[in-house]
Design a protein around this motif. Structure first.
Motif, PDB file in Angstrom:
ATOM      1  N   ALA A 107      35.173  20.330 117.073  1.00 37.21           N
ATOM      2  CA  ALA A 107      34.120  19.676 117.849  1.00 37.21           C
ATOM      3  C   ALA A 107      33.936  20.425 119.162  1.00 37.21           C
ATOM      4  O   ALA A 107      34.904  20.883 119.762  1.00 37.21           O
ATOM      5  CB  ALA A 107      34.472  18.223 118.138  1.00 37.21           C
ATOM      6  N   LYS A 108      32.698  20.550 119.566  1.00 36.21           N
ATOM      7  CA  LYS A 108      32.408  21.124 120.881  1.00 36.21           C
ATOM      8  C   LYS A 108      32.654  20.048 121.927  1.00 36.21           C
ATOM      9  O   LYS A 108      32.328  18.873 121.720  1.00 36.21           O
ATOM     10  CB  LYS A 108      30.948  21.588 120.947  1.00 36.21           C
ATOM     11  CG  LYS A 108      30.568  22.175 122.283  1.00 36.21           C
ATOM     12  CD  LYS A 108      29.157  22.727 122.275  1.00 36.21           C
ATOM     13  CE  LYS A 108      28.836  23.350 123.625  1.00 36.21           C
ATOM     14  NZ  LYS A 108      27.538  24.029 123.613  1.00 36.21           N
ATOM     15  N   LEU A 109      33.240  20.431 123.048  1.00 30.54           N
ATOM     16  CA  LEU A 109      33.484  19.518 124.166  1.00 30.54           C
ATOM     17  C   LEU A 109      32.578  19.913 125.323  1.00 30.54           C
ATOM     18  O   LEU A 109      32.576  21.068 125.748  1.00 30.54           O
ATOM     19  CB  LEU A 109      34.950  19.586 124.610  1.00 30.54           C
ATOM     20  CG  LEU A 109      35.328  18.753 125.832  1.00 30.54           C
ATOM     21  CD1 LEU A 109      35.208  17.259 125.527  1.00 30.54           C
ATOM     22  CD2 LEU A 109      36.746  19.084 126.286  1.00 30.54           C
ATOM     23  N   GLU A 111      42.252  23.492 128.363  1.00 32.52           N
ATOM     24  CA  GLU A 111      42.128  24.229 127.107  1.00 32.52           C
ATOM     25  C   GLU A 111      41.789  23.259 125.983  1.00 32.52           C
ATOM     26  O   GLU A 111      42.525  22.306 125.735  1.00 32.52           O
ATOM     27  CB  GLU A 111      43.421  24.966 126.803  1.00 32.52           C
ATOM     28  CG  GLU A 111      43.684  26.097 127.775  1.00 32.52           C
ATOM     29  CD  GLU A 111      44.913  26.901 127.394  1.00 32.52           C
ATOM     30  OE1 GLU A 111      45.271  26.923 126.204  1.00 32.52           O
ATOM     31  OE2 GLU A 111      45.504  27.496 128.296  1.00 32.52           O
ATOM     32  N   TRP A 112      40.674  23.510 125.311  1.00 28.78           N
ATOM     33  CA  TRP A 112      40.199  22.668 124.221  1.00 28.78           C
ATOM     34  C   TRP A 112      40.451  23.409 122.904  1.00 28.78           C
ATOM     35  O   TRP A 112      39.785  24.401 122.601  1.00 28.78           O
ATOM     36  CB  TRP A 112      38.712  22.373 124.419  1.00 28.78           C
ATOM     37  CG  TRP A 112      38.098  21.522 123.377  1.00 28.78           C
ATOM     38  CD1 TRP A 112      37.095  21.895 122.525  1.00 28.78           C
ATOM     39  CD2 TRP A 112      38.418  20.171 123.052  1.00 28.78           C
ATOM     40  NE1 TRP A 112      36.771  20.845 121.703  1.00 28.78           N
ATOM     41  CE2 TRP A 112      37.576  19.772 121.996  1.00 28.78           C
ATOM     42  CE3 TRP A 112      39.338  19.256 123.542  1.00 28.78           C
ATOM     43  CZ2 TRP A 112      37.618  18.505 121.435  1.00 28.78           C
ATOM     44  CZ3 TRP A 112      39.379  17.993 122.991  1.00 28.78           C
ATOM     45  CH2 TRP A 112      38.534  17.623 121.955  1.00 28.78           C
ATOM     46  N   PRO A 113      41.406  22.951 122.099  1.00 33.53           N
ATOM     47  CA  PRO A 113      41.792  23.698 120.899  1.00 33.53           C
ATOM     48  C   PRO A 113      40.882  23.486 119.681  1.00 33.53           C
ATOM     49  O   PRO A 113      41.101  24.107 118.652  1.00 33.53           O
ATOM     50  CB  PRO A 113      43.198  23.151 120.604  1.00 33.53           C
ATOM     51  CG  PRO A 113      43.161  21.751 121.102  1.00 33.53           C
ATOM     52  CD  PRO A 113      42.268  21.791 122.327  1.00 33.53           C
ATOM     53  N   LYS A 168      42.556  15.554 123.354  1.00 32.81           N
ATOM     54  CA  LYS A 168      43.301  16.697 122.819  1.00 32.81           C
ATOM     55  C   LYS A 168      44.358  16.247 121.811  1.00 32.81           C
ATOM     56  O   LYS A 168      44.660  16.951 120.859  1.00 32.81           O
ATOM     57  CB  LYS A 168      43.946  17.471 123.964  1.00 32.81           C
ATOM     58  CG  LYS A 168      44.538  18.790 123.573  1.00 32.81           C
ATOM     59  CD  LYS A 168      45.027  19.519 124.811  1.00 32.81           C
ATOM     60  CE  LYS A 168      45.527  20.897 124.490  1.00 32.81           C
ATOM     61  NZ  LYS A 168      45.929  21.612 125.708  1.00 32.81           N
ATOM     62  N   ASN A 169      44.908  15.050 122.003  1.00 39.13           N
ATOM     63  CA  ASN A 169      45.958  14.534 121.126  1.00 39.13           C
ATOM     64  C   ASN A 169      45.423  13.682 119.983  1.00 39.13           C
ATOM     65  O   ASN A 169      46.207  13.154 119.191  1.00 39.13           O
ATOM     66  CB  ASN A 169      46.981  13.735 121.931  1.00 39.13           C
ATOM     67  CG  ASN A 169      47.785  14.626 122.837  1.00 39.13           C
ATOM     68  OD1 ASN A 169      48.123  15.741 122.471  1.00 39.13           O
ATOM     69  ND2 ASN A 169      48.085  14.147 124.036  1.00 39.13           N
ATOM     70  N   ALA A 170      44.117  13.548 119.877  1.00 38.44           N
ATOM     71  CA  ALA A 170      43.525  12.750 118.801  1.00 38.44           C
ATOM     72  C   ALA A 170      43.872  13.370 117.453  1.00 38.44           C
ATOM     73  O   ALA A 170      43.886  14.587 117.293  1.00 38.44           O
ATOM     74  CB  ALA A 170      42.013  12.672 118.970  1.00 38.44           C
ATOM     75  N   LYS A 171      44.149  12.533 116.501  1.00 41.68           N
ATOM     76  CA  LYS A 171      44.603  13.007 115.190  1.00 41.68           C
ATOM     77  C   LYS A 171      43.470  13.418 114.259  1.00 41.68           C
ATOM     78  O   LYS A 171      43.677  14.172 113.337  1.00 41.68           O
ATOM     79  CB  LYS A 171      45.431  11.909 114.500  1.00 41.68           C
ATOM     80  CG  LYS A 171      46.631  11.475 115.280  1.00 41.68           C
ATOM     81  CD  LYS A 171      47.674  12.552 115.315  1.00 41.68           C
ATOM     82  CE  LYS A 171      48.924  12.041 116.000  1.00 41.68           C
ATOM     83  NZ  LYS A 171      49.529  12.985 116.872  1.00 41.68           N
ATOM     84  N   ASN A 172      42.275  12.911 114.449  1.00 33.59           N
ATOM     85  CA  ASN A 172      41.209  13.165 113.486  1.00 33.59           C
ATOM     86  C   ASN A 172      40.086  14.054 114.013  1.00 33.59           C
ATOM     87  O   ASN A 172      38.962  13.940 113.572  1.00 33.59           O
ATOM     88  CB  ASN A 172      40.655  11.846 112.938  1.00 33.59           C
ATOM     89  CG  ASN A 172      40.422  10.817 114.010  1.00 33.59           C
ATOM     90  OD1 ASN A 172      40.897  10.975 115.115  1.00 33.59           O
ATOM     91  ND2 ASN A 172      39.712   9.762 113.700  1.00 33.59           N
ATOM     92  N   ILE A 173      40.386  14.942 114.922  1.00 34.96           N
ATOM     93  CA  ILE A 173      39.401  15.933 115.370  1.00 34.96           C
ATOM     94  C   ILE A 173      39.798  17.273 114.758  1.00 34.96           C
ATOM     95  O   ILE A 173      40.865  17.798 115.032  1.00 34.96           O
ATOM     96  CB  ILE A 173      39.350  16.058 116.909  1.00 34.96           C
ATOM     97  CG1 ILE A 173      38.924  14.747 117.553  1.00 34.96           C
ATOM     98  CG2 ILE A 173      38.401  17.182 117.310  1.00 34.96           C
ATOM     99  CD1 ILE A 173      38.928  14.774 119.065  1.00 34.96           C
TER     100      ILE A 173
END
Length: 90
Positions: free
Chosen positions: A34-36, A58-60, A26-31
């Motif tokens: 993307a479907k999780l 919650e997947w933003p 969730k905190n990754a900078k380069n997403i």
């Protein structure tokens, strides 16, 4: 062909490990989008915390899908089953 990235998480009975992984994603900078997919191997009732965590997370960055295996697959079969998603999503 349009590229639609999918992130597949293989989970079993370690809610704290799953929580750390999900929040790192969730905190990754380069997403951007993307479907999780979170696939949980069955081990009732020990997996209730893992299933609850996956369901409530919650997947933003797009759609989230939680797959709960009907029966216990074991690590090897579970990973292979998740690998089969490559055929579905490319």
């Amino acid at each position: 062909m349009k590229y639609n990235p999918v992130i597949v998480v293989v989970a079993f009975n370690r809610p704290r490990s799953l929580e750390r992984l999900l929040f790192s994603l969730k905190n990754a900078k380069n997403i951007a989008h993307a479907k999780l997919i979170i696939s949980i191997d069955n081990k009732e009732p020990e997996n209730f915390p893992v299933r609850d965590l996956a369901t409530n997370f919650e997947w933003p960055f797009g759609e989230k899908q939680v797959i709960y295996q009907e029966k216990r697959l074991g690590l090897k079969q579970h990973v292979l089953k998740c690998g089969d998603l490559a055929n579905e999503y490319g």
